[in-house]
Design an enzyme around this catalytic site. Structure first.
Site, mmCIF file in Angstrom:
data_model
loop_
_atom_site.group_PDB
_atom_site.id
_atom_site.type_symbol
_atom_site.label_atom_id
_atom_site.label_comp_id
_atom_site.label_asym_id
_atom_site.label_seq_id
_atom_site.Cartn_x
_atom_site.Cartn_y
_atom_site.Cartn_z
ATOM 1 N N GLU A 1 0.836 -1.245 -0.156
ATOM 2 C CA GLU A 1 0.015 -0.103 -0.072
ATOM 3 C C GLU A 1 1.003 1.305 -0.128
ATOM 4 O O GLU A 1 1.875 1.453 1.072
ATOM 5 C CB GLU A 1 -0.832 0.080 1.044
ATOM 6 N N CYS A 2 0.739 2.165 -1.064
ATOM 7 C CA CYS A 2 1.263 3.419 -1.189
ATOM 8 C C CYS A 2 2.730 3.342 -1.123
ATOM 9 O O CYS A 2 3.633 3.081 -2.128
ATOM 10 C CB CYS A 2 0.713 4.331 -0.061
ATOM 11 N N ALA A 3 3.472 3.472 -0.018
ATOM 12 C CA ALA A 3 4.968 3.342 0.366
ATOM 13 C C ALA A 3 5.513 2.101 -0.358
ATOM 14 O O ALA A 3 6.405 1.917 -0.957
ATOM 15 C CB ALA A 3 5.364 3.559 1.660
ATOM 16 N N LEU B 1 4.049 0.227 -2.711
ATOM 17 C CA LEU B 1 3.941 0.237 -4.057
ATOM 18 C C LEU B 1 5.310 0.761 -4.847
ATOM 19 O O LEU B 1 5.889 0.314 -5.739
ATOM 20 C CB LEU B 1 2.786 1.040 -4.505
ATOM 21 N N SER C 1 -0.910 -0.888 -4.691
ATOM 22 C CA SER C 1 -1.667 0.464 -5.249
ATOM 23 C C SER C 1 -1.245 1.385 -4.283
ATOM 24 O O SER C 1 -0.877 1.066 -3.013
ATOM 25 C CB SER C 1 -2.939 0.052 -5.249
#
Length: 499
Positions: A385-387, A389, A474
């Site tokens: 998630e986020c980082a 990705l 993502s």
């Protein structure tokens, strides 16, 4: 069923009034007075709960009707306040500010009403005198179902200033529970997404918490605060339990697929910018299908799930690891700046954080990057998630990363922030195509694709994220209490990987 403990919500007319300073100071001061304090944050914020943990000595937790659903707010509160005798809930933004286009859904007031909790209003009095009284009266009258039981005045300049402000508030009949003077020791470093997380600057965080606690001890009537908290109406609920959350009955929802999405070609603007829908939008339909889900029972040795932590990957909800453990995994936290994967790692969870500020140091741990790439090529299950990705991409701001995803991450000046309704675009080990979820985005980076990809999500403005058969990456953050099948499926995939 258990009764909800004494509780108070710390709110404010707007952001920047000093909610975090007051809430953290109250938590720490009450703890030092001998109370066992549970700290909560309204909304999806990861940073403030880190300071709550420093203040209380307990995990910080979030209460978010948008991400977990209204029905779980009380149970999650009861779970998070187990063995505590007092709960302090820090609000978000202004008291009545919620999801855009709604009547305050997921606002601090919404959560206060769900918890039947009284509210203390923190008012920044630095640029006003008697006019503060009009603000207080307006907030009291705006929604009479919200019980504002006291005011704490912040950034008061002098005794004379205090007298004027008190005179303005007196006609409202709301007691002033505390007066806090300006204090430079309370300055906590900030950056493009808010405060610097406590995990990145523990010593400074502890100093700021100590200063807030002393300020509150001197300026707030803690006995009056406790009296107000104890006046919260008696109410019972069934505490959330990660083990019972994983029962098949909570996850048996039939699939509602959407049309398949073709791979997104390089150079397309739909996926590289990771398009975002309307900030704060409320889903128009119920959360969707979980699809077929494995039993949470694990046969044989418990698989090890590596969970990234340390200064870079500090954005993770407390219930994430509780669900993984309840689903049958041994959770091993590691620091990607310095460590390699824990022994016998069978799956990997990479949460959020600030990799863009540590890209060079992350890149320098080449042994871990190579190890993750090798394991992913062999089928290691990964949720990022986020980082996470960004870490799995080829590079980040020119610094080599793991390289299993065909994209490059870079910092931008554009803030992407808000709740999202997302539908799974590609079937993976963890999500079936067509699965509808609620999530949250919070970043200033973007990913430029240089190859076709199978996207992770449909969003209102396009597709987002990248998937491989065993990888789901993502920008979207989920609160797994609303999707307990996801950790169960991650554990099942981990067990299968080591067979």
């Amino acid at each position: 069923m258990v009764g909800l403990i004494p509780r108070l919500v710390v709110a404010a007319p707007s952001s920047g009034a000093g909610k975090t300073t007051v809430a953290v100071g109250l938590m720490a001061a009450l703890r030092r007075a001998g109370h066992v304090v549970a700290g909560f944050k309204v909304g999806p914020d990861y940073i403030d709960p880190g300071f709550h943990a420093v203040a209380t000595g307990r995990p910080g937790r979030n209460l978010d009707p948008m991400l977990s659903g209204e029905e779980l707010v009380e149970p999650l509160f009861a779970h998070g306040s187990e063995a505590a005798d007092m709960a302090v809930v820090e609000g978000v933004m202004g008291l009545y500010d919620g999801a855009l286009g709604t009547e305050g859904f997921s606002s601090t007031a919404h959560v206060a009403k769900l918890l039947k909790a009284p509210v203390v209003l923190v008012v920044d009095a630095s640029a006003a005198g008697r006019s503060v009284g009009a603000v207080v009266q307006g907030f009291v009258a705006f929604d009479t179902e919200v019980r504002i039981v006291g005011v704490i005045l912040n950034k008061v300049g002098s005794d004379r200033h205090e007298t004027e402000v008190r005179a303005g508030i007196a006609p409202a009949g709301i007691p002033v529970l505390g007066v806090l003077r300006r204090d430079s020791r309370l300055t906590v470093p900030s950056r493009h997404l808010g405060l610097v997380p406590a995990a990145e600057q523990r010593e400074q965080a502890e100093q700021a918490v100590d200063a807030a606690a002393e300020l509150v001890r001197q300026g707030v009537d803690l006995q009056a605060f406790m009296t107000a908290a104890r006046a919260a109406p008696h109410h019972t609920t069934n505490p959330w339990n990660p083990a019972t959350a994983l029962t098949p009955a909570t996850r048996a929802i039939s699939a509602t697929p959407v049309p398949p999405v073709p791979p997104v070609p390089p150079g397309s603007q739909a996926a590289p910018t990771i398009a975002d829908g309307p900030a704060g939008s409320v889903p128009s339909t119920a959360d969707g299908p979980a699809g077929s889900v494995p039993s949470p029972k694990v046969l044989g040795p418990r698989p090890v799930i590596a969970v990234a932590g340390g200064p870079v990957f500090s954005f993770r909800y407390t219930e994430t690891t509780e669900l993984l453990t309840a689903a049958g995994a041994d959770v091993a936290t590691f620091d990607p700046l310095a460590d390699t994967l824990p022994e016998a790692t069978s799956a990997l969870y990479l949460g959020g954080g600030f990799p863009e500020l540590h890209a060079e140091a992350l890149s320098a741990n080449a042994k871990l990057r190579e190890q993750v790439a090798t394991e992913v090529a062999a089928g290691l299950p990964v949720i990022a998630e986020c980082a996470g990705l960004l870490y799995l991409c080829r590079d980040l701001d020119g610094h080599p990363m793991v390289g299993v995803l065909p994209g490059t991450g870079r910092m931008t000046t554009r803030l992407t922030l808000g709740y999202r309704t997302a539908v799974a675009a590609t079937t993976t080990d963890f999500f079936d195509e067509g699965r509808r979820v609620r999530g949250h985005e919070f970043h200033r980076t973007t990913v430029d694709l240089d190859a076709d990809v199978h996207p992770a999500w449909h969003l209102p403005a396009g597709v987002e994220g990248i998937t491989l058969p065993h990888v789901h990456a993502s920008y979207l953050h989920l609160h797994w209490t609303a999707t307990p099948d996801v950790p169960a499926r991650l554990v099942a995939a981990a067990q299968a990987y080591r067979r």
